[in-house]
Design a protein around this motif. Structure first.
Motif, PDB file in Angstrom:
ATOM      1  N   PHE A  83      -1.340   8.748  -5.240  1.00  0.00           N
ATOM      2  CA  PHE A  83      -2.673   9.308  -4.678  1.00  0.00           C
ATOM      3  C   PHE A  83      -2.334  10.866  -3.905  1.00  0.00           C
TER       4      PHE A  83
ATOM      5  N   THR B 169      -9.279   0.206  -7.470  1.00  0.00           N
ATOM      6  CA  THR B 169      -9.991   1.115  -7.928  1.00  0.00           C
ATOM      7  C   THR B 169      -9.664   2.666  -7.597  1.00  0.00           C
ATOM      8  N   ALA B 170      -9.121   3.046  -6.706  1.00  0.00           N
ATOM      9  CA  ALA B 170      -8.551   4.256  -6.420  1.00  0.00           C
ATOM     10  C   ALA B 170      -7.489   4.576  -7.588  1.00  0.00           C
TER      11      ALA B 170
ATOM     12  N   LEU C 221     -10.575  10.288  -3.404  1.00  0.00           N
ATOM     13  CA  LEU C 221     -10.594   8.820  -3.126  1.00  0.00           C
ATOM     14  C   LEU C 221     -11.817   8.359  -2.381  1.00  0.00           C
TER      15      LEU C 221
ATOM     16  N   LEU D  59      -5.426   3.337   3.613  1.00  0.00           N
ATOM     17  CA  LEU D  59      -4.308   4.232   3.666  1.00  0.00           C
ATOM     18  C   LEU D  59      -4.056   4.537   5.118  1.00  0.00           C
TER      19      LEU D  59
ATOM     20  N   THR E 113     -10.551   3.323   0.361  1.00  0.00           N
ATOM     21  CA  THR E 113      -9.316   3.562   0.068  1.00  0.00           C
ATOM     22  C   THR E 113      -8.676   4.365   1.263  1.00  0.00           C
TER      23      THR E 113
ATOM     24  N   ALA F 161      -9.719  -2.003  -3.312  1.00  0.00           N
ATOM     25  CA  ALA F 161      -9.927  -0.538  -3.016  1.00  0.00           C
ATOM     26  C   ALA F 161      -8.655   0.057  -3.414  1.00  0.00           C
ATOM     27  N   ILE F 162      -7.718  -0.447  -3.524  1.00  0.00           N
ATOM     28  CA  ILE F 162      -6.217   0.284  -4.132  1.00  0.00           C
ATOM     29  C   ILE F 162      -6.460   0.340  -5.544  1.00  0.00           C
TER      30      ILE F 162
ATOM     31  N   VAL G 292       0.915  -1.163   0.033  1.00  0.00           N
ATOM     32  CA  VAL G 292      -0.017  -0.086   0.022  1.00  0.00           C
ATOM     33  C   VAL G 292       1.003   1.311  -0.107  1.00  0.00           C
TER      34      VAL G 292
END
Length: 406
Positions: A201, A396-397, A208, A216, A212, A393-394, A194
């Motif tokens: 990002f 998608t972001a 976001l 983070l 996500t 989630a990562i 991550v």
């Protein structure tokens, strides 16, 4: 026809080992006896039982005193039932045992026996190895003149207890490994994977997805507080392990387990199996019922159950029925209590206790197997969902940030 590896003695007392064909273990022993040998042990050749010269190998290496003592008990019973004197049987077992500590202890027991002490008194002088129930059964066997058969019963009891412990342990090995692997994978994702995406990002945090951002923030918190969290978790586990060894805390935990919904049923099933198995063995060994109940206190795994057995022993000495005394303590499964009452009323407490033990041991094994069968997919789906959720989630972001860039 199957091959069986054996160890035996000749009529002259010489040690021999080899293989023999037979339909089963009893048949192998009968064939050896027909050849004029005194069998000590016969097992399937596939078990690769070591010879006299090779010792017992894995069964007693690494300080496995319990396993070595069980095998020594079995061999001592076999030699006594084959007609050997107590001194010669003890000398042979002490000389052949591969566990140094056990060999030295048995040699000390032999010296005391040669000095005129009873076997039970000689074993009682070594409480670190011979428990009070063990010594009590030997003392009862000496009083009834059934030392060989009682030692065989004792060996069978120890083997069954060890088998039950192995079943419970092995059933939980795979789920534990699976959980540790999944936790390790999650830690790698949060601590190393991550953070690689954080520069991507940068400046777009307000756009976001909430999932996500949570990941983070979690990753950042773990990097900052991870070492402290590891120390806290490790210290807590160590403190819990030490605390469980304290009798007062262990007793409180065992009392809680007897009342905890979802857990109490399994605890009572195990207690029923242990009590029935112990009763069958101790009663066959020559102990009276109150003495057997008192001895059982040290043979059950739950301290609260042991405490209840002590109170039940007092009630039985005062004339109370066994099933009523144990039923009032609430440590037996209802079906086990009914079967025990039937056994007591029919005057067949010892054989029916053995039957009860076998039935509940089978029930425990079945329940544990079902539990593990259900636990494995739950762990796979749950932990896999967490890992998959982090990855999705990562990704998608990343895709949303790239779309905004265009």
């Amino acid at each position: 026809m199957p091959q069986f590896a054996y160890r035996a003695l000749t009529e002259a007392g010489e040690k021999v080992a080899g293989e023999i064909e037979a339909g089963d273990e009893r048949g192998a022993i009968v064939r050896l006896q027909a050849q004029g040998l005194i069998p000590i042990e016969a097992v399937p050749a596939s078990s690769a039982m070591p010879s006299f010269a090779g010792g017992r190998g894995a069964s007693s290496r690494g300080g496995r005193h319990e396993m070595a003592l069980t095998l020594a008990t079995r061999e001592l019973a076999t030699l006594l039932e084959a007609g050997e004197t107590l001194e010669s049987a003890l000398a042979l077992v002490a000389a052949e045992v591969d566990n140094r500590h056990l060999g030295q202890t048995l040699a000390g027991v032999l010296d005391r026996v040669r000095g005129g002490a009873a076997l039970s008194d000689s074993m009682a002088a070594e409480p670190a190895l011979f428990s009070r129930p063990y010594v009590g059964m030997v003392r009862a066997a000496e009083a009834t003149g059934r030392l060989g058969p009682v030692l065989a019963e004792l060996a069978e009891l120890r083997e069954r207890q060890a088998t039950l412990r192995r079943q419970l342990t092995s059933a939980l090995v795979y789920p534990i490994i699976l959980m540790l692997t999944a936790v390790g994978a999650i830690a790698v994702l949060l601590l190393y994977v991550v953070p690689q995406f954080e520069p991507v990002f940068a400046g777009a945090e307000d756009r976001l997805p909430a999932a996500t951002l949570a990941i983070l923030d979690t990753a950042a918190w773990l990097r900052q507080h991870g070492p402290m969290l590891g120390l806290v978790v490790g210290g807590t586990l160590l403190a819990a392990i030490v605390a469980v060894q304290l009798p007062a805390l262990r007793l409180g935990l065992d009392r809680l387990l007897l009342r905890l919904p979802g857990c109490s049923s399994l605890v009572r099933e195990r207690a029923t199996a242990e009590i029935a198995r112990g009763l069958a063995t101790l009663l066959k060994g020559g102990l009276d019922l109150p003495s057997a109940l008192a001895m059982l206190r040290e043979m059950v795994s739950n301290l609260a159950v042991g405490e209840a057995l002590g109170r039940a022993a007092i009630e039985v000495r005062q004339g109370c029925r066994l099933a009523e005394a144990l039923g009032a303590e609430g440590v037996l499964q209802p079906m086990g209590e009914k079967l025990l009452k039937t056994a007591e009323e029919s005057g067949r407490l010892e054989p029916l206790s053995r039957y009860i033990a076998e039935r509940f041991e089978e029930r425990m094994a079945t329940r544990m197997q079902r539990f593990v069968t259900l636990l494995e997919p739950i762990l796979v789906i749950g932990l896999g969902g967490i890992v998959g959720g982090i990855v999705i989630a990562i990704l998608t972001a990343v895709l949303s940030v790239n779309e905004l860039a265009f």
